[in-house]
Design a protein around this motif. Structure first.
Motif, short mmCIF file in Angstrom:
data_model
loop_
_atom_site.label_atom_id
_atom_site.label_comp_id
_atom_site.label_asym_id
_atom_site.label_seq_id
_atom_site.Cartn_x
_atom_site.Cartn_y
_atom_site.Cartn_z
N ASP A 1 -3.22 6.08 1.96
CA ASP A 1 -2.10 5.17 1.73
C ASP A 1 -1.20 5.80 0.66
OD1 ASP A 1 -0.29 3.17 1.26
OD2 ASP A 1 -1.79 1.62 0.88
N LYS B 1 1.62 4.88 -0.62
CA LYS B 1 2.14 3.94 -1.63
C LYS B 1 1.11 3.71 -2.73
CE LYS B 1 2.95 0.84 1.34
NZ LYS B 1 3.20 -0.44 1.97
N GLU B 2 -0.15 3.54 -2.35
CA GLU B 2 -1.19 3.31 -3.35
C GLU B 2 -1.43 4.56 -4.20
OE1 GLU B 2 -2.40 0.44 -4.33
OE2 GLU B 2 -1.02 -0.38 -2.85
N ARG C 1 1.37 4.66 -6.66
CA ARG C 1 1.15 3.62 -7.68
C ARG C 1 0.09 4.09 -8.68
NH1 ARG C 1 2.24 -0.15 -3.45
NH2 ARG C 1 4.03 -1.41 -4.02
#
Length: 90
Positions: free
Chosen positions: A4, A6-7, A10
């Motif tokens: 992922d 996006k994770e 982040r």
């Protein structure tokens, strides 16, 4: 477990909340290699280009540096070469 992006962004401190839907969609489409590149660039950029970052922070980019040596800024742009607006097409 599927990757992922996006994770991962982040976790690296690059992506925070809230994020615009269009931006979140763009980040979601990144490959693992592209994501790792962004993470690496984020961590290395300050060490690699401190002068550029210093200028960005101080906002001293009012005019091209060459104008300090007597060149006109308009002479430094070769936009006409690529756009075809110059005489080279004759």
């Amino acid at each position: 477990m599927a990757f992922d992006p996006k994770e991962a962004l982040r976790a690296a401190g690059i992506l925070g909340d809230p994020v615009a839907p269009a931006l979140e969609e763009a980040f979601a489409s990144l490959s693992e290699e592209e994501t790792n590149l962004l993470i690496t660039l984020n961590s290395r950029a300050p060490a690699v280009v401190p002068e550029v970052l210093a200028h960005m922070a101080s906002a001293q980019w009012d005019a091209p540096e060459a104008t300090q040596h007597g060149f006109e800024a308009a002479m430094l742009c070769a936009c006409g070469l690529w756009s075809g607006s110059g005489n080279a097409q004759n």
